[in-house]
Design a protein around this motif. Structure first.
Motif, PDB file in Angstrom:
ATOM      1  N   SER A 174      -3.840 -11.001  -4.228  1.00  0.00           N
ATOM      2  CA  SER A 174      -3.732  -9.889  -5.172  1.00  0.00           C
ATOM      3  C   SER A 174      -4.427  -8.637  -4.633  1.00  0.00           C
ATOM      4  N   ASP A 175      -5.399  -8.822  -3.742  1.00  0.00           N
ATOM      5  CA  ASP A 175      -6.108  -7.679  -3.151  1.00  0.00           C
ATOM      6  C   ASP A 175      -5.206  -6.823  -2.265  1.00  0.00           C
ATOM      7  N   LEU A 176      -4.126  -7.404  -1.752  1.00  0.00           N
ATOM      8  CA  LEU A 176      -3.222  -6.676  -0.859  1.00  0.00           C
ATOM      9  C   LEU A 176      -2.121  -5.926  -1.600  1.00  0.00           C
ATOM     10  N   VAL A 177      -1.928  -6.228  -2.871  1.00  0.00           N
ATOM     11  CA  VAL A 177      -0.838  -5.608  -3.632  1.00  0.00           C
ATOM     12  C   VAL A 177      -1.141  -4.129  -3.871  1.00  0.00           C
ATOM     13  N   GLN A 178      -0.155  -3.312  -3.574  1.00  0.00           N
ATOM     14  CA  GLN A 178      -0.257  -1.876  -3.809  1.00  0.00           C
ATOM     15  C   GLN A 178       1.009  -1.404  -4.508  1.00  0.00           C
ATOM     16  N   VAL A 179       0.839  -0.462  -5.416  1.00  0.00           N
ATOM     17  CA  VAL A 179       1.977   0.115  -6.133  1.00  0.00           C
ATOM     18  C   VAL A 179       1.876   1.627  -6.027  1.00  0.00           C
ATOM     19  N   SER A 180       2.988   2.254  -5.689  1.00  0.00           N
ATOM     20  CA  SER A 180       3.035   3.713  -5.680  1.00  0.00           C
ATOM     21  C   SER A 180       4.337   4.154  -6.331  1.00  0.00           C
ATOM     22  N   CYS A 181       4.292   5.330  -6.912  1.00  0.00           N
ATOM     23  CA  CYS A 181       5.472   5.838  -7.620  1.00  0.00           C
ATOM     24  C   CYS A 181       5.580   7.343  -7.388  1.00  0.00           C
ATOM     25  N   ASP A 182       6.816   7.835  -7.410  1.00  0.00           N
ATOM     26  CA  ASP A 182       7.056   9.258  -7.215  1.00  0.00           C
ATOM     27  C   ASP A 182       6.829  10.072  -8.493  1.00  0.00           C
TER      28      ASP A 182
END
Length: 95
Positions: free
Chosen positions: A41-49
């Protein structure tokens, strides 16, 4: 309403781009299965425009859903292994 693009990174080299109008959940699940033994879970990243998108909240949902999915896969694998072992052992000779 404009479509938002959300990029979910599950691990290095394992990212999925989702759109709000037609999210490709199947592709997300495929990537989860590919990294099932190394998920963190430490590696999960979320990005949005979109600045109004709740990236932290969406990450929490992705992490919880992924952990539950992987737990279920593990339980299914254990049940499969147990059934396979029982079949390979043959009928119970003490009956």
């Amino acid at each position: 309403m404009a479509s938002k693009t959300v990029r979910v990174t599950l691990a290095p080299n394992h990212s999925v781009t989702l759109t709000s109008d037609a999210p490709d959940i199947g592709n997300l699940v495929s990537e989860i299965v590919k990294i099932k033994d190394e998920f963190s879970s430490d590696l999960v990243q979320v990005s949005c425009d979109s600045e109004t998108f709740d990236e932290a909240g969406f990450k929490e949902i992705i992490v919880q859903a992924t952990e539950e999915f992987l737990k279920q896969i593990h339980l299914d694998e254990m049940a499969y292994s147990k059934a396979l072992t029982a079949l390979q052992a043959g009928p119970d000779s003490s009956a």
